[in-house]
Design a protein around this motif. Sequence first.
Motif, short mmCIF file in Angstrom:
data_model
loop_
_atom_site.label_atom_id
_atom_site.label_comp_id
_atom_site.label_asym_id
_atom_site.label_seq_id
_atom_site.Cartn_x
_atom_site.Cartn_y
_atom_site.Cartn_z
N ASP A 268 0.86 -1.18 0.00
CA ASP A 268 0.00 0.00 0.00
C ASP A 268 0.90 1.23 0.00
O ASP A 268 1.40 1.66 1.04
N ALA A 269 1.10 1.77 -1.21
CA ALA A 269 1.96 2.94 -1.37
C ALA A 269 1.09 4.13 -1.78
O ALA A 269 1.44 4.91 -2.66
N ALA A 270 -0.09 4.22 -1.12
CA ALA A 270 -1.08 5.22 -1.55
C ALA A 270 -0.47 6.62 -1.61
O ALA A 270 -0.63 7.31 -2.62
N TRP A 271 0.24 7.01 -0.57
CA TRP A 271 0.91 8.32 -0.59
C TRP A 271 2.36 8.17 -1.08
O TRP A 271 2.77 8.84 -2.02
N GLY A 272 3.10 7.28 -0.44
CA GLY A 272 4.54 7.22 -0.67
C GLY A 272 4.94 6.81 -2.07
O GLY A 272 6.05 7.12 -2.51
N GLY A 273 4.04 6.15 -2.80
CA GLY A 273 4.40 5.63 -4.11
C GLY A 273 4.92 6.68 -5.08
O GLY A 273 5.76 6.38 -5.93
N ALA A 274 4.49 7.92 -4.92
CA ALA A 274 4.90 8.95 -5.87
C ALA A 274 6.39 9.24 -5.82
O ALA A 274 6.95 9.81 -6.77
N VAL A 275 7.06 8.77 -4.76
CA VAL A 275 8.50 9.01 -4.67
C VAL A 275 9.22 8.27 -5.81
O VAL A 275 10.36 8.59 -6.13
N VAL A 276 8.52 7.35 -6.42
CA VAL A 276 9.09 6.61 -7.57
C VAL A 276 9.45 7.55 -8.72
O VAL A 276 10.27 7.23 -9.58
N ALA A 277 8.86 8.74 -8.72
CA ALA A 277 9.16 9.71 -9.78
C ALA A 277 10.59 10.23 -9.69
O ALA A 277 11.17 10.68 -10.68
N SER A 278 11.15 10.20 -8.48
CA SER A 278 12.46 10.82 -8.27
C SER A 278 13.58 9.79 -8.36
O SER A 278 13.61 8.84 -7.57
N ASP A 279 14.51 9.99 -9.30
CA ASP A 279 15.63 9.05 -9.40
C ASP A 279 16.47 9.09 -8.12
O ASP A 279 17.08 8.10 -7.74
N ARG A 280 16.48 10.25 -7.47
CA ARG A 280 17.28 10.38 -6.23
C ARG A 280 16.69 9.56 -5.10
O ARG A 280 17.41 9.05 -4.26
N PHE A 281 15.36 9.49 -5.03
CA PHE A 281 14.75 8.91 -3.84
C PHE A 281 13.97 7.60 -4.08
O PHE A 281 13.49 7.00 -3.13
N ARG A 282 13.86 7.18 -5.34
CA ARG A 282 13.01 6.00 -5.58
C ARG A 282 13.57 4.74 -4.93
O ARG A 282 12.83 3.78 -4.65
N GLY A 283 14.89 4.77 -4.62
CA GLY A 283 15.52 3.63 -3.94
C GLY A 283 14.88 3.34 -2.58
O GLY A 283 15.00 2.23 -2.05
N LEU A 284 14.19 4.35 -2.03
CA LEU A 284 13.50 4.13 -0.75
C LEU A 284 12.47 3.01 -0.86
O LEU A 284 12.10 2.41 0.14
N LEU A 285 12.00 2.78 -2.09
CA LEU A 285 10.95 1.77 -2.30
C LEU A 285 11.53 0.43 -2.74
O LEU A 285 10.79 -0.44 -3.21
N ALA A 286 12.84 0.25 -2.59
CA ALA A 286 13.47 -1.00 -3.05
C ALA A 286 12.74 -2.20 -2.47
O ALA A 286 12.45 -2.24 -1.27
N GLY A 287 12.43 -3.14 -3.32
CA GLY A 287 11.69 -4.34 -2.90
C GLY A 287 10.26 -4.32 -3.41
O GLY A 287 9.63 -5.36 -3.56
N ILE A 288 9.76 -3.12 -3.72
CA ILE A 288 8.36 -3.00 -4.16
C ILE A 288 8.14 -3.74 -5.48
O ILE A 288 7.04 -4.20 -5.78
N GLU A 289 9.22 -3.88 -6.24
CA GLU A 289 9.11 -4.55 -7.54
C GLU A 289 8.75 -6.03 -7.40
O GLU A 289 8.35 -6.67 -8.37
#
Length: 470
Positions: A268-289
Amino acid sequence: VNSDLFPTSAERQRTDDLLNQLLIEAWERVNNGSVVPTFDRGRFDEELAEFDFRGPVPIDQALLWTIAQMETGLVHVAHPRYFGLFNPAPTFPAQCADRIAAVFNPQLATSTTSPAAVAIEAHVIRAVARRFGLPREAFGHFTTGGAEANFTALLLALARACPEFGSDGARAFSGRPTFYVSKESHLAWFKIAHQAGIGRAAVRLVATDGTGRLDMSALSEALKSDRRSDHCPIMIVATAGTTNGGMIDPLGPCAAFAKTMGLWLHVDAAWGGAVVASDRFRGLLAGIEHADSITVDAHKWFAATMACGMFLTRWPAALHSTFSVSTGYMPSSHADDPYMTSIQWSRRFVGLRLFLSLAVAGWRGYAEHVEHTLSLGEQIKEQLTAHGWRVVNQSPLGVVCVEPPIAKDGRAIVNHVLASGKVWVSIAAFEGRDVIRICVTSGETTDQDINELVNCLLQAFASLSERVGR
Ligand SMILES: Cc1ncc(COP(=O)(O)O)c(C=O)c1O
């Protein structure tokens, strides 16, 4: 033809121009005015009651009245000093999308009736799924929001655990189906379990680790103990951006554990998912794939207008097997007809909001938007800690939960701040304690707005301290 309902082109144009003007002026006043409602509720109720619908009211009058009530009778979630729940100031392209959808009013139930619109939504869904690192075949659809997307995940997980669930319901299981979310997750899960017919007791609230993240050993224990009794675990939910504290559950470990246990993993990345837009910060979601499915709301950090979520899954065939139905009256029954692959039937063209926003800003534009929010979050932390306030969460997603330097009733501070009308913040429970929750949700918030926020909090604290001292 009733000309009040269906006016001539010339009359529409005149009214449109007036509406535009009224909205621009009202929004200008809102931006410089109170974040909280200022209207007189008693007078409003009387005026509302006067609309008894016995006779027509001129459209200019009805529009003027409505806009005035919106201006004064709302918490302005689109205000740059609304530091609240995840409601955005909508992007301008998303607002344009709403106008376009309102004129053509396409019916997105089938691709036969709206081939262009259905294809545009599918294109955006695929682009977002790719961005999360899901495989090529991954697909999904737009939803009304995160709750519907999460409901979709549960239905798919139930069907995967027991293919007869669709025909026989919960009784198809040999035991009671259960699923696992952290106690910091979004508690619409209870309503979702209720709606799915497996009962609210199916929601297993797993302990967190003291920092607001799902505790893996508590998860493992809960699951194993349920398996020993008459329960049938079906799904693990990891939240990427908890509602209260903006924390990210351990996505990689959850994925590995779900795989070992043979369970569906929903993120459930309802809010946080948008961080995927940023190459700098998308690593925060590592594992979501590795997720079987993902919820991400366009109407949160992607700043689309309200009622625009997304559901993504690496198993698109599961959508069809869960939601397909045969009818004689629908114009088509293709595998890609949205009514055959989702909860809704008739559906509005909500995906256009994200399509137009992505089209005009690109991922790079959204990266700027996300990174701007994160840097303002850092500023809030720095300024408040410099005044002795404590930040109690370590959210990488810019949700700042604070306590004042000396224990005070956070609710009283929040009420004091809201009474000023200058900013909006809220109280939230984080790891069992009440904290003041601050989240930048508008893409138009500036450094000055942050200063105003900090001043308001400091003033509220000082004035409550004085009152106690007196
Ligand atoms: C993590 C999370 N999941 C789900 C939801 C529900 O989303 P919606 O309100 O779009 O239905 C929210 C809402 O804030 C949320 O924060």
